[in-house]
Design an enzyme around this catalytic site. Structure first.
Site, PDB file in Angstrom:
ATOM      1  N   ASP A   1      49.468  19.191  69.088  1.00 53.20           N
ATOM      2  CA  ASP A   1      50.294  18.467  68.161  1.00 53.20           C
ATOM      3  C   ASP A   1      51.036  19.241  67.146  1.00 53.20           C
ATOM      4  O   ASP A   1      50.596  19.791  66.129  1.00 53.20           O
ATOM      5  CB  ASP A   1      49.686  17.265  67.418  1.00 53.20           C
ATOM      6  CG  ASP A   1      48.984  16.342  68.685  1.00 53.20           C
ATOM      7  OD1 ASP A   1      48.278  16.755  69.593  1.00 53.20           O
ATOM      8  OD2 ASP A   1      48.981  15.112  68.292  1.00 53.20           O
TER       9      ASP A   1
ATOM     10  N   GLU B   1      55.116  14.932  69.140  1.00 52.83           N
ATOM     11  CA  GLU B   1      55.343  13.787  68.369  1.00 52.83           C
ATOM     12  C   GLU B   1      55.108  13.447  66.986  1.00 52.83           C
ATOM     13  O   GLU B   1      55.649  12.485  66.379  1.00 52.83           O
ATOM     14  CB  GLU B   1      54.081  12.548  69.145  1.00 52.83           C
ATOM     15  CG  GLU B   1      52.679  12.875  68.833  1.00 52.83           C
ATOM     16  CD  GLU B   1      52.097  11.589  68.284  1.00 52.83           C
ATOM     17  OE1 GLU B   1      52.424  10.516  68.611  1.00 52.83           O
ATOM     18  OE2 GLU B   1      50.959  11.839  67.647  1.00 52.83           O
ATOM     19  N   ASN B   2      54.756  14.609  66.394  1.00 52.29           N
ATOM     20  CA  ASN B   2      54.645  14.754  64.865  1.00 52.29           C
ATOM     21  C   ASN B   2      55.649  15.696  64.388  1.00 52.29           C
ATOM     22  O   ASN B   2      55.388  16.024  63.165  1.00 52.29           O
ATOM     23  CB  ASN B   2      53.282  14.970  64.420  1.00 52.29           C
ATOM     24  CG  ASN B   2      52.363  13.812  64.696  1.00 52.29           C
ATOM     25  OD1 ASN B   2      51.274  14.194  65.301  1.00 52.29           O
ATOM     26  ND2 ASN B   2      52.566  12.695  64.321  1.00 52.29           N
TER      27      ASN B   2
ATOM     28  N   ASN C   1      51.640   8.341  70.091  1.00 55.11           N
ATOM     29  CA  ASN C   1      51.832   7.038  69.594  1.00 55.11           C
ATOM     30  C   ASN C   1      53.027   6.975  68.423  1.00 55.11           C
ATOM     31  O   ASN C   1      53.402   5.918  67.990  1.00 55.11           O
ATOM     32  CB  ASN C   1      50.452   6.283  68.939  1.00 55.11           C
ATOM     33  CG  ASN C   1      50.103   7.354  67.802  1.00 55.11           C
ATOM     34  OD1 ASN C   1      49.822   8.479  68.300  1.00 55.11           O
ATOM     35  ND2 ASN C   1      49.956   7.012  66.657  1.00 55.11           N
ATOM     36  N   HIS C   2      53.301   8.157  68.131  1.00 55.06           N
ATOM     37  CA  HIS C   2      54.300   8.221  67.257  1.00 55.06           C
ATOM     38  C   HIS C   2      55.774   8.564  67.968  1.00 55.06           C
ATOM     39  O   HIS C   2      57.071   8.730  67.364  1.00 55.06           O
ATOM     40  CB  HIS C   2      54.224   9.268  66.315  1.00 55.06           C
ATOM     41  CG  HIS C   2      52.948   9.072  65.066  1.00 55.06           C
ATOM     42  ND1 HIS C   2      53.273   8.047  64.321  1.00 55.06           N
ATOM     43  CD2 HIS C   2      52.027   9.601  65.162  1.00 55.06           C
ATOM     44  CE1 HIS C   2      51.995   7.736  63.340  1.00 55.06           C
ATOM     45  NE2 HIS C   2      51.208   9.011  64.072  1.00 55.06           N
TER      46      HIS C   2
ATOM     47  N   HIS D   1      46.885  11.132  75.113  1.00 49.52           N
ATOM     48  CA  HIS D   1      46.861  11.057  73.744  1.00 49.52           C
ATOM     49  C   HIS D   1      46.055   9.836  73.355  1.00 49.52           C
ATOM     50  O   HIS D   1      46.338   8.703  73.214  1.00 49.52           O
ATOM     51  CB  HIS D   1      48.554  10.841  73.389  1.00 49.52           C
ATOM     52  CG  HIS D   1      48.732  11.125  71.825  1.00 49.52           C
ATOM     53  ND1 HIS D   1      48.893  12.301  71.600  1.00 49.52           N
ATOM     54  CD2 HIS D   1      48.732  10.108  71.025  1.00 49.52           C
ATOM     55  CE1 HIS D   1      49.397  12.328  70.132  1.00 49.52           C
ATOM     56  NE2 HIS D   1      49.261  11.095  69.832  1.00 49.52           N
TER      57      HIS D   1
ATOM     58  N   HIS E   1      46.203  13.860  69.711  1.00 49.50           N
ATOM     59  CA  HIS E   1      46.155  12.963  68.659  1.00 49.50           C
ATOM     60  C   HIS E   1      45.163  13.071  67.657  1.00 49.50           C
ATOM     61  O   HIS E   1      45.496  12.870  66.419  1.00 49.50           O
ATOM     62  CB  HIS E   1      45.821  11.526  69.501  1.00 49.50           C
ATOM     63  CG  HIS E   1      45.899  10.385  68.364  1.00 49.50           C
ATOM     64  ND1 HIS E   1      46.946   9.875  67.890  1.00 49.50           N
ATOM     65  CD2 HIS E   1      44.889   9.615  67.968  1.00 49.50           C
ATOM     66  CE1 HIS E   1      46.599   8.928  67.010  1.00 49.50           C
ATOM     67  NE2 HIS E   1      45.211   8.723  67.308  1.00 49.50           N
TER      68      HIS E   1
ATOM     69  N   HIS F   1      43.929  15.760  66.215  1.00 51.11           N
ATOM     70  CA  HIS F   1      44.597  16.874  65.254  1.00 51.11           C
ATOM     71  C   HIS F   1      43.375  17.991  65.100  1.00 51.11           C
ATOM     72  O   HIS F   1      43.274  18.832  64.310  1.00 51.11           O
ATOM     73  CB  HIS F   1      45.229  16.703  64.081  1.00 51.11           C
ATOM     74  CG  HIS F   1      46.531  15.947  64.156  1.00 51.11           C
ATOM     75  ND1 HIS F   1      47.571  15.792  63.142  1.00 51.11           N
ATOM     76  CD2 HIS F   1      46.879  15.358  65.316  1.00 51.11           C
ATOM     77  CE1 HIS F   1      48.407  15.129  63.741  1.00 51.11           C
ATOM     78  NE2 HIS F   1      48.488  15.001  64.810  1.00 51.11           N
TER      79      HIS F   1
END
Length: 264
Positions: free
Chosen positions: A8, A39-40, A67-68, A150, A175, A177
């Site tokens: 991520d 996604e981040n 999810n983001h 994720h 997810h 991290h």
């Protein structure tokens, strides 16, 4: 086939780490294909078109999400026209984007699949049944398959690894991290890691400013998290895949921080 998966990417600190280290990663691991979870990448929440272009220009070949995915509304403008990006496949029918793709680099082809867990995360369709359907279809034409799961719960991730043993080349969790120390090749040839870890601020809390996170834990009051401005860490996974069988022959986690990295 040699593949590097970058965990991520969090904010500008994570993007800076990718930009700095990609040439080094390519020299060290000689990957044919590089995949990254993005996604981040935009301020810790979502991704936008400019950052997507940057990652591809720097040498990333495919991007997975989580999810983001929808946190930055800019994504609705380009996700349907970007074949190298996948969002969780087990979202409802009609959701923009796609949950699987085939990344082609030279004469190498890697199918990538993105799934999202259901434990401690917003509702989604069953990732296990979705994985079965997608992999049954992909395996008709492709032997080398990477699955980014994720998910929050380690038990759900481990269960997915066993569920897909012999069906995917690599099942890598994202997810949380936090990189896990459990990389292995399962009995039927699937490489597995519970979480690839994060590429972003090393000295925050999951990439966020630690002072704000600590204050929220102490007070219980709402807080707006910001990406920490600290030294970086890059985490990921290297896997070597037998193209004739799709089975992994080697898997190794990657973890480099700003203090230990010596530019070549």
């Amino acid at each position: 086939m040699k593949v590097v998966f970058i965990g991520d990417i969090v904010g500008n600190v994570g993007r800076d780490a990718v930009k700095r280290l990609l040439p080094w990663l390519k020299d060290k691991y000689q990957p044919h294909i590089v995949i990254a979870n993005g996604e981040n990448a935009a301020g810790g929440r979502g991704i936008n078109a400019a950052i997507t272009r940057e990652l591809f220009e720097w040498g990333v070949h495919g991007i997975t999400m989580g999810n983001h995915t929808w946190d930055n509304r800019d994504i609705f403008e380009f996700i349907d026209s970007e074949p190298r990006m996948v969002r969780p496949a087990n979202l409802p029918p009609g959701t923009p984007g796609t949950g699987s793709a085939v990344i082609k680099v030279g004469n190498k082809e890697l199918a990538i699949v993105n799934l999202i867990g259901r434990t401690f995360l917003p509702p989604a369709d069953c990732p296990f049944r979705t994985a079965d359907d997608l992999l049954d279809e992909l395996r008709r034409k492709h032997k080398c398959i990477l699955v980014d799961f994720h998910a929050e719960a380690t038990s759900e991730k481990i269960a997915m690894g066993w569920h897909l043993d012999g069906k995917a080349s690599l099942v890598v969790g994202t997810h949380t991290h936090v990189q896990t120390n459990d990389e292995r090749i399962l009995p039927e040839g699937t490489a597995y890691v519970t979480d690839a870890g994060m590429t972003g601020p090393r000295d925050g809390v999951l990439g966020m400013d630690r002072t704000t996170v600590i204050r929220k834990f102490i007070t219980g009051l709402p807080a707006r998290f910001q990406v920490a401005e600290t030294k970086w860490i890059l985490s990921g996974v290297f896997v070597d895949i037998d193209e004739a069988t799709g089975k992994a022959v080697k898997v190794q986690t990657i973890r480099v921080d700003e203090d230990s990295w010596i530019p070549s």
